[in-house]
Scaffold this motif. Structure first.
Motif, PDB file in Angstrom:
ATOM      1  N   ASP A  17       0.802  -1.223   0.000  1.00  0.00           N
ATOM      2  CA  ASP A  17       0.000   0.000   0.000  1.00  0.00           C
ATOM      3  C   ASP A  17       0.840   1.280   0.000  1.00  0.00           C
ATOM      4  OD1 ASP A  17       0.994  -0.287   2.565  1.00  0.00           O
ATOM      5  OD2 ASP A  17      -0.858   0.383   3.536  1.00  0.00           O
ATOM      6  N   ALA A  18       2.127   1.168  -0.253  1.00  0.00           N
ATOM      7  CA  ALA A  18       3.024   2.333  -0.240  1.00  0.00           C
ATOM      8  C   ALA A  18       2.850   3.176  -1.502  1.00  0.00           C
ATOM      9  CB  ALA A  18       4.471   1.878  -0.118  1.00  0.00           C
ATOM     10  N   HIS A  19       3.334   4.406  -1.419  1.00  0.00           N
ATOM     11  CA  HIS A  19       3.366   5.314  -2.564  1.00  0.00           C
ATOM     12  C   HIS A  19       4.809   5.366  -3.061  1.00  0.00           C
ATOM     13  CE1 HIS A  19       2.843   9.719  -4.099  1.00  0.00           C
ATOM     14  NE2 HIS A  19       2.890   8.862  -5.081  1.00  0.00           N
ATOM     15  N   VAL A  20       5.015   5.084  -4.331  1.00  0.00           N
ATOM     16  CA  VAL A  20       6.355   5.090  -4.915  1.00  0.00           C
ATOM     17  C   VAL A  20       6.410   6.129  -6.028  1.00  0.00           C
ATOM     18  CG1 VAL A  20       8.120   3.738  -6.120  1.00  0.00           C
ATOM     19  CG2 VAL A  20       6.617   2.615  -4.460  1.00  0.00           C
ATOM     20  N   ILE A  21       7.426   6.952  -5.976  1.00  0.00           N
ATOM     21  CA  ILE A  21       7.697   7.846  -7.098  1.00  0.00           C
ATOM     22  C   ILE A  21       8.914   7.269  -7.808  1.00  0.00           C
ATOM     23  CG2 ILE A  21       8.334  10.163  -7.835  1.00  0.00           C
ATOM     24  CD1 ILE A  21       6.808  11.209  -5.402  1.00  0.00           C
ATOM     25  N   HIS A  22       8.670   6.773  -9.015  1.00  0.00           N
ATOM     26  CA  HIS A  22       9.768   6.235  -9.813  1.00  0.00           C
ATOM     27  C   HIS A  22      10.307   7.384 -10.655  1.00  0.00           C
ATOM     28  CE1 HIS A  22      12.160   3.965 -12.610  1.00  0.00           C
ATOM     29  NE2 HIS A  22      12.095   2.971 -11.748  1.00  0.00           N
ATOM     30  N   VAL A  23      11.612   7.649 -10.512  1.00  0.00           N
ATOM     31  CA  VAL A  23      12.208   8.850 -11.082  1.00  0.00           C
ATOM     32  C   VAL A  23      12.871   8.540 -12.430  1.00  0.00           C
ATOM     33  CG1 VAL A  23      13.571  10.898 -10.529  1.00  0.00           C
ATOM     34  CG2 VAL A  23      12.534   9.601  -8.690  1.00  0.00           C
ATOM     35  N   GLY A  24      12.139   7.827 -13.274  1.00  0.00           N
ATOM     36  CA  GLY A  24      12.525   7.667 -14.662  1.00  0.00           C
ATOM     37  C   GLY A  24      13.319   6.435 -15.036  1.00  0.00           C
ATOM     38  N   ASP A  25      13.250   6.154 -16.339  1.00  0.00           N
ATOM     39  CA  ASP A  25      13.906   5.002 -16.962  1.00  0.00           C
ATOM     40  C   ASP A  25      13.440   3.692 -16.340  1.00  0.00           C
ATOM     41  OD1 ASP A  25      15.110   6.872 -18.547  1.00  0.00           O
ATOM     42  OD2 ASP A  25      17.129   6.583 -17.766  1.00  0.00           O
ATOM     43  N   PHE A  26      12.128   3.493 -16.413  1.00  0.00           N
ATOM     44  CA  PHE A  26      11.498   2.317 -15.815  1.00  0.00           C
ATOM     45  C   PHE A  26      11.820   1.039 -16.598  1.00  0.00           C
ATOM     46  CE2 PHE A  26       7.883  -0.566 -15.171  1.00  0.00           C
ATOM     47  CZ  PHE A  26       7.913  -0.674 -13.789  1.00  0.00           C
ATOM     48  N   ALA A  27      11.542   1.046 -17.902  1.00  0.00           N
ATOM     49  CA  ALA A  27      11.727  -0.178 -18.697  1.00  0.00           C
ATOM     50  C   ALA A  27      12.123   0.169 -20.122  1.00  0.00           C
ATOM     51  CB  ALA A  27      10.445  -1.006 -18.702  1.00  0.00           C
ATOM     52  N   VAL A  28      12.728  -0.801 -20.778  1.00  0.00           N
ATOM     53  CA  VAL A  28      13.232  -0.608 -22.138  1.00  0.00           C
ATOM     54  C   VAL A  28      12.098  -0.497 -23.155  1.00  0.00           C
ATOM     55  CG1 VAL A  28      13.511  -3.064 -22.691  1.00  0.00           C
ATOM     56  CG2 VAL A  28      15.038  -1.382 -23.731  1.00  0.00           C
ATOM     57  N   SER A  29      10.918  -1.022 -22.833  1.00  0.00           N
ATOM     58  CA  SER A  29       9.789  -0.967 -23.767  1.00  0.00           C
ATOM     59  C   SER A  29       8.481  -0.985 -22.980  1.00  0.00           C
ATOM     60  CB  SER A  29       9.817  -2.162 -24.722  1.00  0.00           C
ATOM     61  OG  SER A  29       9.512  -3.352 -24.019  1.00  0.00           O
ATOM     62  N   VAL A  30       7.427  -0.613 -23.647  1.00  0.00           N
ATOM     63  CA  VAL A  30       6.108  -0.645 -23.012  1.00  0.00           C
ATOM     64  C   VAL A  30       5.704  -2.091 -22.740  1.00  0.00           C
ATOM     65  CG1 VAL A  30       3.670  -0.044 -23.291  1.00  0.00           C
ATOM     66  CG2 VAL A  30       5.444   1.556 -24.016  1.00  0.00           C
ATOM     67  N   ALA A  31       6.050  -3.007 -23.631  1.00  0.00           N
ATOM     68  CA  ALA A  31       5.721  -4.426 -23.419  1.00  0.00           C
ATOM     69  C   ALA A  31       6.373  -4.942 -22.130  1.00  0.00           C
ATOM     70  CB  ALA A  31       6.162  -5.257 -24.622  1.00  0.00           C
ATOM     71  N   ILE A  32       7.632  -4.600 -21.920  1.00  0.00           N
ATOM     72  CA  ILE A  32       8.326  -5.012 -20.686  1.00  0.00           C
ATOM     73  C   ILE A  32       7.681  -4.326 -19.488  1.00  0.00           C
ATOM     74  CG2 ILE A  32      10.519  -4.919 -19.419  1.00  0.00           C
ATOM     75  CD1 ILE A  32      10.651  -6.951 -21.646  1.00  0.00           C
ATOM     76  N   ALA A  33       7.376  -3.045 -19.601  1.00  0.00           N
ATOM     77  CA  ALA A  33       6.717  -2.319 -18.503  1.00  0.00           C
ATOM     78  C   ALA A  33       5.396  -2.990 -18.135  1.00  0.00           C
ATOM     79  CB  ALA A  33       6.504  -0.858 -18.883  1.00  0.00           C
ATOM     80  N   LYS A  34       4.626  -3.409 -19.137  1.00  0.00           N
ATOM     81  CA  LYS A  34       3.346  -4.089 -18.891  1.00  0.00           C
ATOM     82  C   LYS A  34       3.542  -5.422 -18.168  1.00  0.00           C
ATOM     83  CE  LYS A  34       0.560  -2.236 -22.679  1.00  0.00           C
ATOM     84  NZ  LYS A  34      -0.126  -2.578 -23.941  1.00  0.00           N
ATOM     85  N   ALA A  35       4.642  -6.096 -18.449  1.00  0.00           N
ATOM     86  CA  ALA A  35       4.912  -7.384 -17.789  1.00  0.00           C
ATOM     87  C   ALA A  35       5.419  -7.197 -16.363  1.00  0.00           C
ATOM     88  CB  ALA A  35       5.933  -8.176 -18.610  1.00  0.00           C
ATOM     89  N   ILE A  36       6.188  -6.140 -16.127  1.00  0.00           N
ATOM     90  CA  ILE A  36       6.837  -5.931 -14.826  1.00  0.00           C
ATOM     91  C   ILE A  36       5.942  -5.187 -13.844  1.00  0.00           C
ATOM     92  CG2 ILE A  36       8.768  -4.769 -13.654  1.00  0.00           C
ATOM     93  CD1 ILE A  36       9.800  -7.122 -15.236  1.00  0.00           C
ATOM     94  N   ARG A  37       5.305  -4.117 -14.274  1.00  0.00           N
ATOM     95  CA  ARG A  37       4.574  -3.233 -13.348  1.00  0.00           C
ATOM     96  C   ARG A  37       3.587  -3.966 -12.440  1.00  0.00           C
ATOM     97  NH1 ARG A  37       2.812  -1.915  -9.710  1.00  0.00           N
ATOM     98  NH2 ARG A  37       1.403  -0.232  -9.214  1.00  0.00           N
ATOM     99  N   PRO A  38       2.771  -4.902 -12.943  1.00  0.00           N
ATOM    100  CA  PRO A  38       1.814  -5.584 -12.055  1.00  0.00           C
ATOM    101  C   PRO A  38       2.483  -6.436 -10.971  1.00  0.00           C
ATOM    102  CG  PRO A  38       1.223  -5.924 -14.359  1.00  0.00           C
ATOM    103  CD  PRO A  38       2.591  -5.283 -14.337  1.00  0.00           C
ATOM    104  N   ARG A  39       3.740  -6.733 -11.138  1.00  0.00           N
ATOM    105  CA  ARG A  39       4.471  -7.570 -10.172  1.00  0.00           C
ATOM    106  C   ARG A  39       5.091  -6.753  -9.046  1.00  0.00           C
ATOM    107  NH1 ARG A  39       8.573 -11.143 -13.147  1.00  0.00           N
ATOM    108  NH2 ARG A  39       8.670 -12.041 -11.072  1.00  0.00           N
ATOM    109  N   LEU A  40       5.016  -5.421  -9.124  1.00  0.00           N
ATOM    110  CA  LEU A  40       5.663  -4.560  -8.139  1.00  0.00           C
ATOM    111  C   LEU A  40       4.652  -4.021  -7.132  1.00  0.00           C
ATOM    112  CD1 LEU A  40       7.940  -2.479 -10.534  1.00  0.00           C
ATOM    113  CD2 LEU A  40       8.598  -4.426  -9.105  1.00  0.00           C
ATOM    114  N   ASN A  41       5.043  -4.018  -5.873  1.00  0.00           N
ATOM    115  CA  ASN A  41       4.208  -3.458  -4.819  1.00  0.00           C
ATOM    116  C   ASN A  41       4.101  -1.950  -4.951  1.00  0.00           C
ATOM    117  OD1 ASN A  41       3.873  -5.977  -3.661  1.00  0.00           O
ATOM    118  ND2 ASN A  41       5.356  -5.645  -2.026  1.00  0.00           N
ATOM    119  N   GLY A  42       3.024  -1.426  -4.397  1.00  0.00           N
ATOM    120  CA  GLY A  42       2.864   0.007  -4.267  1.00  0.00           C
ATOM    121  C   GLY A  42       2.064   0.654  -5.377  1.00  0.00           C
ATOM    122  N   VAL A  43       1.598   1.849  -5.080  1.00  0.00           N
ATOM    123  CA  VAL A  43       0.978   2.727  -6.064  1.00  0.00           C
ATOM    124  C   VAL A  43       2.128   3.547  -6.630  1.00  0.00           C
ATOM    125  CG1 VAL A  43      -0.606   4.654  -6.390  1.00  0.00           C
ATOM    126  CG2 VAL A  43      -1.183   2.816  -4.783  1.00  0.00           C
TER     127      VAL A  43
END
Length: 127
Positions: free
Chosen positions: A45-71
């Motif tokens: 339930d934490a709040h995370v501010i990701h300060v850029g360069d999350f993933a190499v592609s949107v497809a990778i971001a779509k696969a990774i983001r649901p696996r990470l805790n937090g808003v």
């Protein structure tokens, strides 16, 4: 109030990042390591501010983001594909920078030069 975390520059899925992270044999090993550390550190339930360069592609971001805790809010970095990421709806908020007056800080991916920091706030940055 939720706990607040900052993270930056995971470069999920980016094979070229391995040259700076020689402890990993594959990009998959690197990604799994970062996901494990993230979820051990960040409550669901934490709040995370990701300060850029999350993933190499949107497809990778779509696969990774649901696996990470937090808003997660994304302050975009120079490798983030802004429009496709916004259209994917993976992040609670996306912005080029974030002014957090309560915390007396401005959050950017690239560091600000003093003359650009007209608010005279602490510059929390990635890169």
């Amino acid at each position: 109030m939720r706990e607040l975390f900052f993270s930056s520059d995971q470069h999920f899925g980016d094979r070229s990042a391995l040259r700076y992270r020689p402890q990993f044999s594959t990009v998959e090993e690197m990604d799994e390591h970062f996901i494990e550390l993230w979820n051990k550190t960040v409550p669901k339930d934490a709040h995370v501010i990701h300060v850029g360069d999350f993933a190499v592609s949107v497809a990778i971001a779509k696969a990774i983001r649901p696996r990470l805790n937090g808003v997660i809010d994304l302050v975009v970095g120079n490798h983030d594909r802004i429009i496709p990421l916004a259209n994917a709806g993976l992040f609670a908020e996306m912005s080029m920078w974030r002014i957090m007056r309560m915390h007396k800080m401005v959050v950017t991916h690239l560091p600000l030069i003093r003359s650009e920091n007209k608010f005279k706030l602490l510059n929390v940055h990635g890169y």
